[in-house]
Motif scaffolding. Structure first.
Motif, PDB file in Angstrom:
ATOM      1  N   UNK A  89       0.809  -1.182   0.053  1.00  0.00           N
ATOM      2  CA  UNK A  89      -0.039  -0.047   0.038  1.00  0.00           C
ATOM      3  C   UNK A  89       0.840   1.275  -0.140  1.00  0.00           C
ATOM      4  N   UNK A  90       1.956   1.311   0.813  1.00  0.00           N
ATOM      5  CA  UNK A  90       2.897   2.303   0.814  1.00  0.00           C
ATOM      6  C   UNK A  90       3.505   2.707  -0.240  1.00  0.00           C
ATOM      7  N   UNK A  91       3.515   1.873  -1.325  1.00  0.00           N
ATOM      8  CA  UNK A  91       4.386   2.002  -2.697  1.00  0.00           C
ATOM      9  C   UNK A  91       3.655   2.593  -3.767  1.00  0.00           C
ATOM     10  N   UNK A  92       2.297   3.167  -3.205  1.00  0.00           N
ATOM     11  CA  UNK A  92       1.664   3.876  -4.434  1.00  0.00           C
ATOM     12  C   UNK A  92       0.710   4.998  -3.651  1.00  0.00           C
ATOM     13  N   UNK A  93       0.951   5.936  -4.402  1.00  0.00           N
ATOM     14  CA  UNK A  93       0.216   7.267  -3.697  1.00  0.00           C
ATOM     15  C   UNK A  93      -1.434   7.130  -3.713  1.00  0.00           C
ATOM     16  N   UNK A  94      -1.869   6.100  -4.005  1.00  0.00           N
ATOM     17  CA  UNK A  94      -3.089   5.808  -3.885  1.00  0.00           C
ATOM     18  C   UNK A  94      -3.617   6.107  -2.401  1.00  0.00           C
ATOM     19  N   UNK A  95      -2.874   5.853  -1.625  1.00  0.00           N
ATOM     20  CA  UNK A  95      -2.906   5.938   0.047  1.00  0.00           C
ATOM     21  C   UNK A  95      -3.252   7.284   0.225  1.00  0.00           C
ATOM     22  N   UNK A  96      -3.021   8.231  -0.379  1.00  0.00           N
ATOM     23  CA  UNK A  96      -3.068   9.724   0.220  1.00  0.00           C
ATOM     24  C   UNK A  96      -4.447   9.953  -0.047  1.00  0.00           C
ATOM     25  N   UNK A  97      -5.376   9.528  -0.883  1.00  0.00           N
ATOM     26  CA  UNK A  97      -6.571   9.808  -1.121  1.00  0.00           C
ATOM     27  C   UNK A  97      -7.766   8.849  -0.521  1.00  0.00           C
ATOM     28  N   UNK A 104       8.544   5.928   4.998  1.00  0.00           N
ATOM     29  CA  UNK A 104       9.586   6.505   6.011  1.00  0.00           C
ATOM     30  C   UNK A 104       8.902   5.940   7.426  1.00  0.00           C
ATOM     31  N   UNK A 105       7.727   5.960   7.485  1.00  0.00           N
ATOM     32  CA  UNK A 105       7.193   5.662   8.862  1.00  0.00           C
ATOM     33  C   UNK A 105       7.529   4.300   9.245  1.00  0.00           C
ATOM     34  N   UNK A 106       7.482   3.180   8.132  1.00  0.00           N
ATOM     35  CA  UNK A 106       7.865   1.849   8.330  1.00  0.00           C
ATOM     36  C   UNK A 106       9.227   1.476   8.853  1.00  0.00           C
ATOM     37  N   UNK A 126      13.434   7.133   0.705  1.00  0.00           N
ATOM     38  CA  UNK A 126      12.151   6.605   1.649  1.00  0.00           C
ATOM     39  C   UNK A 126      10.865   7.104   1.037  1.00  0.00           C
ATOM     40  N   UNK A 127      10.900   7.330  -0.261  1.00  0.00           N
ATOM     41  CA  UNK A 127       9.704   7.749  -0.871  1.00  0.00           C
ATOM     42  C   UNK A 127       9.362   6.754  -2.197  1.00  0.00           C
ATOM     43  N   UNK A 128       8.096   6.635  -2.196  1.00  0.00           N
ATOM     44  CA  UNK A 128       7.578   5.582  -3.068  1.00  0.00           C
ATOM     45  C   UNK A 128       7.924   5.988  -4.657  1.00  0.00           C
ATOM     46  N   UNK A 129       9.390   5.825  -5.025  1.00  0.00           N
ATOM     47  CA  UNK A 129      10.091   6.135  -6.290  1.00  0.00           C
ATOM     48  C   UNK A 129      10.846   4.872  -6.859  1.00  0.00           C
ATOM     49  N   UNK A 130      10.733   4.757  -7.948  1.00  0.00           N
ATOM     50  CA  UNK A 130      11.260   3.626  -8.908  1.00  0.00           C
ATOM     51  C   UNK A 130      12.194   3.933  -9.697  1.00  0.00           C
ATOM     52  N   UNK A 131      13.490   3.768  -9.632  1.00  0.00           N
ATOM     53  CA  UNK A 131      14.385   4.148 -10.325  1.00  0.00           C
ATOM     54  C   UNK A 131      14.341   3.345 -11.912  1.00  0.00           C
ATOM     55  N   UNK A 132      14.109   4.218 -12.910  1.00  0.00           N
ATOM     56  CA  UNK A 132      13.802   3.322 -14.258  1.00  0.00           C
ATOM     57  C   UNK A 132      15.364   2.827 -14.798  1.00  0.00           C
ATOM     58  N   UNK A 133      15.454   1.601 -15.320  1.00  0.00           N
ATOM     59  CA  UNK A 133      16.558   1.090 -15.704  1.00  0.00           C
ATOM     60  C   UNK A 133      16.417   0.644 -17.322  1.00  0.00           C
ATOM     61  N   UNK A 134      17.620   0.733 -17.737  1.00  0.00           N
ATOM     62  CA  UNK A 134      17.686   0.199 -19.151  1.00  0.00           C
ATOM     63  C   UNK A 134      17.717  -1.320 -19.332  1.00  0.00           C
ATOM     64  N   UNK A 135      17.272  -1.842 -20.379  1.00  0.00           N
ATOM     65  CA  UNK A 135      17.220  -3.425 -20.601  1.00  0.00           C
ATOM     66  C   UNK A 135      18.148  -4.319 -20.033  1.00  0.00           C
ATOM     67  N   UNK A 136      19.344  -3.900 -19.935  1.00  0.00           N
ATOM     68  CA  UNK A 136      20.589  -4.496 -19.282  1.00  0.00           C
ATOM     69  C   UNK A 136      20.500  -4.468 -17.890  1.00  0.00           C
ATOM     70  N   UNK A 137      20.011  -3.570 -17.007  1.00  0.00           N
ATOM     71  CA  UNK A 137      19.712  -3.517 -15.740  1.00  0.00           C
ATOM     72  C   UNK A 137      20.172  -2.375 -15.140  1.00  0.00           C
ATOM     73  N   UNK A 138      21.342  -1.783 -15.396  1.00  0.00           N
ATOM     74  CA  UNK A 138      21.899  -0.237 -14.881  1.00  0.00           C
ATOM     75  C   UNK A 138      20.902   0.648 -15.107  1.00  0.00           C
ATOM     76  N   UNK A 139      20.934   1.728 -14.092  1.00  0.00           N
ATOM     77  CA  UNK A 139      19.918   2.832 -14.155  1.00  0.00           C
ATOM     78  C   UNK A 139      20.026   3.557 -15.362  1.00  0.00           C
TER      79      UNK A 139
END
Length: 851
Positions: free
Chosen positions: A22-30, A55-57, A178-191
């Motif tokens: 639940x914490x991984x999506x801003x859906x929680x805030x509404x 961050x609370x967790x 500690x924010x619900x942010x996901x780093x986007x990576x290229x197909x081989x894995x690195x950012x």
């Protein structure tokens, strides 16, 4: 050597895994139930983390974690909330756009700021919060939309006040790990790292994704080790730095944002620019079409225009970005050479008058020239915006400037109090959340018992008062105030008194101190022995706006005087959280802008949804929301040339309303101490405002009036290897060549009968079409009552159609009828413009004949 960091999280596998999900999506805030889950973990920690669930967790004590792990009731409830979240995310119904044949497409929404939740501080005010509500409603409605913004580590700024009330700014760094942010990576894995050119300097940036329900928001971040410190700071602060910093940020947003979507494989048919800040999106799209798809420059500009939409928020020219020639040359001359675009012609795209070489490069003008549709954010603002940018369309009358209004709305579940939400669930049903633009749903507010509604509202007002006390104590302790002052703050305000709230940016046109114009009269009003009134005020001035800071100081000074002590409170560091308390607990929401300078304003809509009544100048949204029985209007919509005279007149009107209407109505109680006439107005406000001024209605309107037409046009132009596009470009070229040959030869109006109101007169217009097909021309008769200066008092439009009979001496006859709607002097005028199924709305007045 840069330090490598990891976020160590508590063991939440198994029974606590639902919290992480639940914490991984801003859906929680509404969603109230989701918020309550994390608040229950540790209420103090929840507030300390600025309502950040991850961050609370992370910071939750091992002892408390063990307690929760063995709390079966809590865990079962968490599982129910996760089930609700998963059901929401799995909803796959397609938004049908009310079309017989649905159009499938993705819209990209670009904004320099987004106000979604307080733990992601990448917003400054109304424009950002509006953008956040746009994403939330797009998610609720299953609109296929992605969004692009910037990840500011220090946000806008935080406000603190000195003991004498002077605003100071500080910039805490957001802990993005500690924010619900996901780093986007290229197909081989690195950012995934991308780059944009900044005047020959290579700027690298990464992409961080946050999920807003079903909508993906991609945030661009330059604070990475691969950049030198000067470039890393590019995404440090929102609206920070000088003009060149602003240009660099807007290049990153627009040009970098397009590259980001392309790198992620997201193919967008529509680009929506939230304000002119994002207009460089259009330049990157043109470059991509020329260099990667092989289109000519004219074809690329036509294609990009067809798929692009611009929303304008700023009602005054001074509030818009304008760059000088030297900056534009520094950053864009090389690109113009690559594209074969004359640099002067490029600058003309950003000038109101392209030939005026002394004029700067306006970002809104670039947007207006290269989008198919543009809109203001209220009906009144649409009028103001058409006047402000009418020079872009020199052939159009002000009323015909192709800028339409789409009035803003708010995402009601994000701002409603928990207590009132439960009351709505009980008496309105689930439709107030799922179908908030349904009039029938809100009419059920009449069924809410007066006593229940009033007691619910009283609890919200009391919570606001206790929140203000807590915040003022914190402020005073930070100032090392005396024990006496802190003790006074612990007892400030009366939980039962009529409470007026004012929450705004402290821009001078918003006139935060209008209510204090006559302090002696105001003191008598707030200190009335039987009808006391109290004021809660919050807002920030721009760091460079000393005038706005002086307004704040003036309010602080007055609040310390004996007549106002304990009755006026100013809360520092206005943000989404403070605004939520205020709109939920206010009895009156006060708004005093200088008409017509308020583009829309949305805080009053949020307050209305919570049962507050608006007391406002007829500006922005209130000009169309006020019905006479759902709040109060200050003045009658007048506009003044003398601002001091205006302030004098409208402050007196405000005092009169407080003394004669607002106060007496609030304190008119029966034996049960319930103000039933006030409650009747509360219900009327809810019934008339909520179904219209909500972001579901707003997003639906954008879809139907902007996104669908743009997507359809883009698809038709792109089909068959751009055959439609090439035909369109050629058609525009040839009709321009022929335009001066097209002429109105004669206008014939039937004169057989006396013109009597209510009758319809027949009109024939003989047009020399210069060999063009009649279907390529739009012939209209403009008609209506006129004044002695031959100006239309009211103007109506009737479309004339070509007669199928043989041509009239080689010319074409266009025929129709028009009604006589008024008595007195009546006039008419024939107008010819171009007609093409793929012609952008914004180009509808490029070529005009009148006669």
């Amino acid at each position: 050597m840069p330090l490598r960091k990891y976020v160590v999280v508590p063991p939440t596998r198994g029974r606590l895994e639902s919290l992480r999900e639940i914490a991984g999506n801003l859906w929680f805030c509404w969603n109230t139930e989701a918020v309550e889950l994390f608040e229950y973990l540790d209420e103090d920690l929840w507030h300390d983390t600025n309502h950040n669930p991850l961050q609370t967790l992370v910071r939750l004590s091992s002892h408390r974690l063990a307690e929760i792990s063995n709390d079966d009731g809590y865990l079962e409830h968490a599982e129910r909330v996760r089930h609700k979240f998963r059901a929401y995310m799995a909803r796959s119904r397609s938004y049908d756009y009310h079309l017989q044949h649905p159009v499938d497409f993705v819209t990209a929404y670009f904004s320099l700021e987004f106000g979604l939740t307080e733990c992601l501080p990448i917003y400054s005010g109304g424009l950002g919060v509006l953008a956040g509500d746009h994403l939330k409603s797009a998610s609720d409605l299953s609109v296929p939309l992605v969004a692009v913004g910037l990840m500011y580590r220090q946000g806008y700024f935080c406000q603190s006040l000195t003991p004498d009330g002077w605003q100071q700014e500080y910039y805490p760094v957001t802990e993005i790990d500690t924010l619900p942010l996901e780093r986007q990576t290229d197909p081989s894995g690195p950012p995934l790292l991308l780059e944009v050119d900044l005047a020959g300097e290579k700027l690298l940036y990464r992409i961080l994704k946050t999920s807003v329900g079903r909508v993906a928001l991609y945030l661009l971040d330059t604070d990475i080790p691969e950049n030198p410190p000067r470039l890393r700071a590019l995404t440090a602060r929102l609206y920070g730095g000088d003009t060149e910093m602003r240009m660099r940020q807007e290049i990153l947003l627009g040009m970098g944002g397009v590259k980001a979507l392309q790198s992620l494989g997201i193919d967008c048919s529509v680009y929506h620019l939230n304000e002119g800040h994002a207009a460089f999106t259009l330049i990157e799209r043109i470059r991509s079409c020329v260099e990667e798809q092989g289109l000519s420059l004219e074809e690329a500009m036509e294609l990009v225009r067809s798929q692009s939409v611009l929303t304008i928020h700023t009602p005054v020219p001074a509030g818009n970005d304008v760059f000088d020639r030297s900056l534009m040359e520094k950053y864009f001359s090389t690109l113009c050479s690559r594209l074969g675009l004359d640099f002067e012609a490029f600058l003309g795209l950003g000038r109101k008058v392209p030939e005026d070489h002394t004029e700067g490069f306006w970002m809104p003008v670039l947007g207006l020239r290269l989008t198919s549709r543009a809109n203001g954010v209220s009906k009144l603002h649409g009028r103001v915006t058409r006047n402000m940018w009418r020079q872009v369309w020199p052939n159009a009358e002000e009323d015909d400037v192709p800028i339409m209004p789409v009035t803003n709305g708010v995402h009601i579940p994000s701002y409603i109090s928990r207590e009132l939400a439960r009351l709505y669930d009980r008496y309105l049903g689930p439709g107030w959340i799922e179908d908030p633009d349904n009039q029938k749903v809100w009419q059920r507010a009449e069924k809410i018992p007066d006593t229940e509604l009033w007691r619910t509202h009283e609890r919200c007002r009391s919570r606001l008062v206790y929140f203000v006390r807590r915040e003022l104590v914190r402020q005073l302790k930070a100032q090392n105030a005396s024990f006496e002052k802190i003790e006074g703050a612990e007892n400030i305000l009366n939980p039962e008194a009529l409470t007026i709230c004012f929450g705004r940016r402290f821009a001078t046109y918003k006139r935060a101190t209008l209510i204090f114009r006559d302090p002696e009269r105001l003191a008598r009003i707030v200190g009335h022995p039987d009808r006391p009134i109290q004021l809660i005020i919050a807002g920030k001035a721009h760091p460079a706006d000393d005038t706005g800071k002086h307004l704040i100081r003036r309010i602080i000074e007055l609040s310390k005087k004996p007549d106002f002590r304990g009755r006026v409170a100013f809360l520092e560091n206005y943000d989404i959280n403070i605004a939520r308390y205020m709109v939920q607990g206010a009895d009156i929401w006060l708004n005093t802008p200088r008409r017509p300078l308020e583009a829309c304003g949305t805080s009053g809509m949020k307050a209305s949804a919570n049962g507050a009544l608006n007391l406002s100048v007829l500006d922005g949204w209130w000009d169309e929301g006020f019905r006479g029985d759902n709040g109060w209007a200050i003045g009658g919509g007048e506009e003044y040339e003398n601002p001091d005279y205006q302030d004098d007149i409208e402050s007196r009107a405000l005092y009169d309303l407080l003394e004669e209407s607002v106060g007496p109505l609030f304190y008119d109680r029966g034996i049960d101490d319930v103000p039933r006439r006030w409650i009747a107005m509360m219900k009327r406000s809810i019934q008339t405002i909520c179904p219209i001024f909500n972001s579901h209605r707003m997003v639906s309107e954008y879809v139907e009036t902007c996104y669908v037409p743009a997507a359809r046009n883009y698809r038709e132009l792109k089909a068959d290897h751009f055959a439609g596009l090439k035909n369109m470009v050629q058609w525009k070229k040839t009709i321009r060549e022929n335009w001066n040959k097209i002429a109105i030869m004669d206008v014939q109006v039937s004169t057989d009968e006396t013109p009597i109101k209510g009758k319809r007169l027949k009109v024939n217009v003989i047009v020399n079409t210069a060999g063009r097909s009649p279907n390529e021309l739009r012939v209209k008769l403009l008609h209506g009552p006129v004044d002695l200066g031959d100006n239309f008092k009211l103007r109506y439009s009737s479309t004339l159609t070509p007669v199928e009979n043989p041509e009239h001496d080689g010319n074409v006859v266009f025929s129709g009828q028009f009604p006589l709607t008024h008595t007195g002097l009546y006039g008419y005028l024939v107008r010819i413009t171009t007609e093409h199924p793929n012609l952008s709305f914004s180009e509808s007045f490029d070529l005009v004949h009148e006669g």
